[in-house]
Design an enzyme around this catalytic site. Structure first.
Site, PDB file in Angstrom:
ATOM      1  CG  ASP A   8      -2.326  -1.279   1.497  1.00 15.17           C
ATOM      2  OD1 ASP A   8      -1.823  -1.380   0.190  1.00 15.17           O
ATOM      3  OD2 ASP A   8      -2.352  -0.953   2.255  1.00 15.17           O
ATOM      4  CG  ASP A 129     -13.074  -1.511  -1.371  1.00 14.16           C
ATOM      5  OD1 ASP A 129     -12.676  -2.134  -1.090  1.00 14.16           O
ATOM      6  OD2 ASP A 129     -11.986  -0.760  -1.913  1.00 14.16           O
TER       7      ASP A 129
END
Length: 239
Positions: A8, A129
């Site tokens: 990330d 998500d």
């Protein structure tokens, strides 16, 4: 089942967040390309990359470290975060990215997902998500009234390569993935489903694999913290 080590990216660094909160950041490596090389040296078959700043900005922000990773590593990589138009999709694929992950636009512009999947077969995934079963967008900052399974079903005939399903409340918290919800989604659609969020132990990986229907798992913090040894996990998942 494929294990995707996660990198990330925030402000050019490899980080992990807790529950997607940009204010709860732990920096794990100032050199994301070096981190990627370490994952490849351990034997990974894929890399999972997220442009966190891009997810909020709506356009690529961490392009430089992503490009450095693509140049440094021979394995395919998938990227999500800030990819919201065909020009950006084409640009990333031209630079050697194997797969783009479309999240926010899957809700706001599903026609773009269909167009991209048709134009680039096998290279477009959808990132779903979820918070309590409902899809969140724009870097998880905005709630929607769209249910995960409903959105997944809407893309069944679009030809997308995979669905990355993330339970936001599990992400970065080292509390284990939402196996039941991920398995239910994988059984509900014909699209390969990749589990994300909370994958924090060998037991988690074994449980995901044991469902027989989940095609992959993404793990980040557990690999950085040493809770999962990547080389051992990869060897175990081959069996």
């Amino acid at each position: 089942m494929i294990l995707y080590p996660a990198i990330d990216l925030k402000d050019g660094q490899a980080v992990r967040l807790v529950h997607g909160n940009m204010d709860q950041t732990t920096v794990f490596n100032d050199d994301p390309a070096a981190q990627a090389r370490a994952f490849v040296a351990a034997g990974c078959e894929w890399l999972h990359l997220v442009d966190l700043n891009g997810a909020f900005a709506g356009a690529p922000v961490n392009a430089a470290p992503v490009e450095a990773i693509l140049k440094a590593c021979p394995v395919p990589a998938q990227l999500g975060g800030g990819i919201r138009d065909m020009k950006t999709i084409e640009s990333w694929l031209d630079k050697g990215l194997a797969r783009v992950i479309l999240g926010t636009v899957a809700v706001e512009d599903p026609a773009l997902v269909r167009e991209a999947a048709k134009e680039f077969p096998g290279q477009v995934a959808v990132g779903l998500d979820a918070r309590n079963g409902f899809v969140a967008t724009k870097g998880w900052a905005e709630e929607t009234d769209v249910q995960v399974e409903d959105l997944a079903h809407s893309f069944e005939d679009a030809g997308i390569a995979a669905i990355i399903y993330t339970d936001i409340l599990r992400d970065g918290a080292m509390k284990g993935p939402n196996i039941a919800a991920t398995e239910a989604l994988a059984r509900a659609v014909d699209i390969p489903v990749i589990a994300s969020g909370g994958v924090s132990s060998m037991e988690d990986l074994a449980a995901l694999k044991a469902t027989g229907v989940i095609s992959g798992a993404i793990s980040g913090r557990a690999l950085y913290d040493g809770a999962i040894d990547l080389a051992t996990a990869l060897e175990t998942l081959k069996g």
